[in-house]
Design an enzyme around this catalytic site. Sequence first.
Site: not given
Length: 675
Positions: A357, A380
Amino acid sequence: MASNGNGEFSFASGNGTVATAANGNGTARNGLAKIQTQKKDNGVCHDDSTPPVKAQTIDELHSLQKKKSAPTTPIKGTQGGAFAVTLSEEERHKQQLQSISASLASLTRETGPKVVRGDPAKQSDTPKVSSHVSHHHYFTPTISVSDSALKFTHVLYNLSPAELYEQAIKYEKGSFVTSTGALATLSGAKTGRSPRDKRVVKDDTTEDDLWWGRGSPNIEMDEHTFMVNRERAVDYLNSLDKVFVNDQFLNWDPENRIKVRVVSARAYHSLFMHNMCIRPTPEELENFGTPDFTIYNAGQFPCNRYTHYMTSSTSIDLNLARSEMVILGTMYAGEMKKGLFSVMHYLMPKRQILSLHSGCNMGKDGDVALFFGLSGTGKTTLSTDHNRYLIGDDEHCWTENGVSNIEGGCYAKCIDLSREKEPDIWNAIKFGAVLENIVFDEHTREVDYSDKSVTENTRAAYPIEYIPNAKIPCVGPHPTNVILLACDAFGVLPPVSKLNLAQTMYHFISGYTALVAGTEDGIKEPTATFSACFGAAFIMLHPTKYAAMLAEKMQKHGATGWLVNTGWSGGSYGSGKRIKLPYTRKIIDAIHSGSLLNAKYKKTEVFGLEIPTEVEGVPSEILDPVNTWSDKNAYNETLMKLAGLFKRNFETFTNYKIGKDNKLTEEILAAGPNF
């Protein structure tokens, strides 16, 4: 213009036509001269009209508007060369429908429904049950013992975004086109995942393989209950006039690609998965065959609360032995994405492939970095770098060949999104993208990303190629750096630390960040959050198994581990300040360039972290957090408090042996805080 002496004037046009205006008998009733045309010797009057259309009715005209786009590549037969078997388009469609009918089969009736390709709104797409009908692509099972056998289920198969837009806007309330061309939609009562309603079938295999018990995300159910819910979902889908079917792939590594079929009732879900999975080429779709995994999304229909194990009207059920997933009672599309991620967390380690992940990017020289971090840590933001290629933003595999993205799209948070802060995400929200639960102006359709009227968890799903610097195909070599991100609101972790292998494993298993409680109730103390492997909600095996695989791969390929704090400095939340993003970017740049490996380091107390004495572009005094606290006693108290939270959290994992012997387990435990 010229006179011919008889009172007539000739006007010559450029195309050779001569028009004459006459008086006398050539005068029109209204007193104006009549215009007469005369042929010239070399041709006729200029005619700019076009031939009429080759259609006798409006419907026939509309049929000319669209041309067939079926693949033309022949399917490989059992024999090669001149004897290769080439299936006709009709046979190919029939095979696809047989496969879909089998997927929708009710196990109590031992048959699937009658299925036909096309939109039920178009009468021509619904065949009559007649032995004379041969030109429609449909499949009728041999056994018919229920009312559902009296009807056809229309299959809308791998529709394009434009077709799905039309379906959503026409039939799904709450679907609109925004000013940038994205499809705005609503997910209903559920605007986020329902982790307490996610269940996994516990059988002889999974009982030993999966992580059960304290701290585990896996809630057990038995085979019988799964079949009850599966039957409920299949019956609901078969009762509809139409269902959407997506046949797509997971994992950009062609050697380890997984074929996925998604059967759903909403165009929104079909478009979402079109964006999030890897989209097959027409040639790949021809040879798709039987899927490796199937999702039955009947989210509009609730589960039965009286069914064993059910605690609400929602249930997301995984059966790894059957390679199936059933969704009841929630229309939140993220359940499909994360459900498949859980499946990959089970399937890939069985192939000695590490599922992660994480975000992932690659420099122009081929150096790859993995970014791990929970919500709010900057994963991100920091993995999206205009100077580097984006391999993916969320889910990856680390194989013997390198890294590969699992997905074909991105699922970005939209709350408070701005063009200035996230230009790539902002520009990706265009035609083809799905916007979930956002609020827009009723007239201009401009989205207000700051509006939380529906939910704070507003999202955008779009194909990864909408990001300008995305690397297609989404694969890369073995990682050089493994970056663990933490937003430490306690303010005691350094902005950057170089980790040895055991420390990397310790902090990877811990998966730490700190959240700040809402101020509406007056609580301002930071709250520590631990999520094993930075994604405890999705992992299937015990966290130490993923950690052992990560350690092995880092050791084999020489990757360096880093702990980067994007949180507070100079005090905890409320007294200190958030570390400036430009400083964090400079730290990440130094990791990418390799210059941070050559820096001088010193060790901190308690956590024993190696911290650099200087980083270009970053004030040296903030690199050791103790220097930024004016109250040294408060710093020591806070440091010991956080260390205690780490130790308490890690007690869950101390009874598991990592690796072939217990040596690595002991090293990892020793890598934690000591006091």
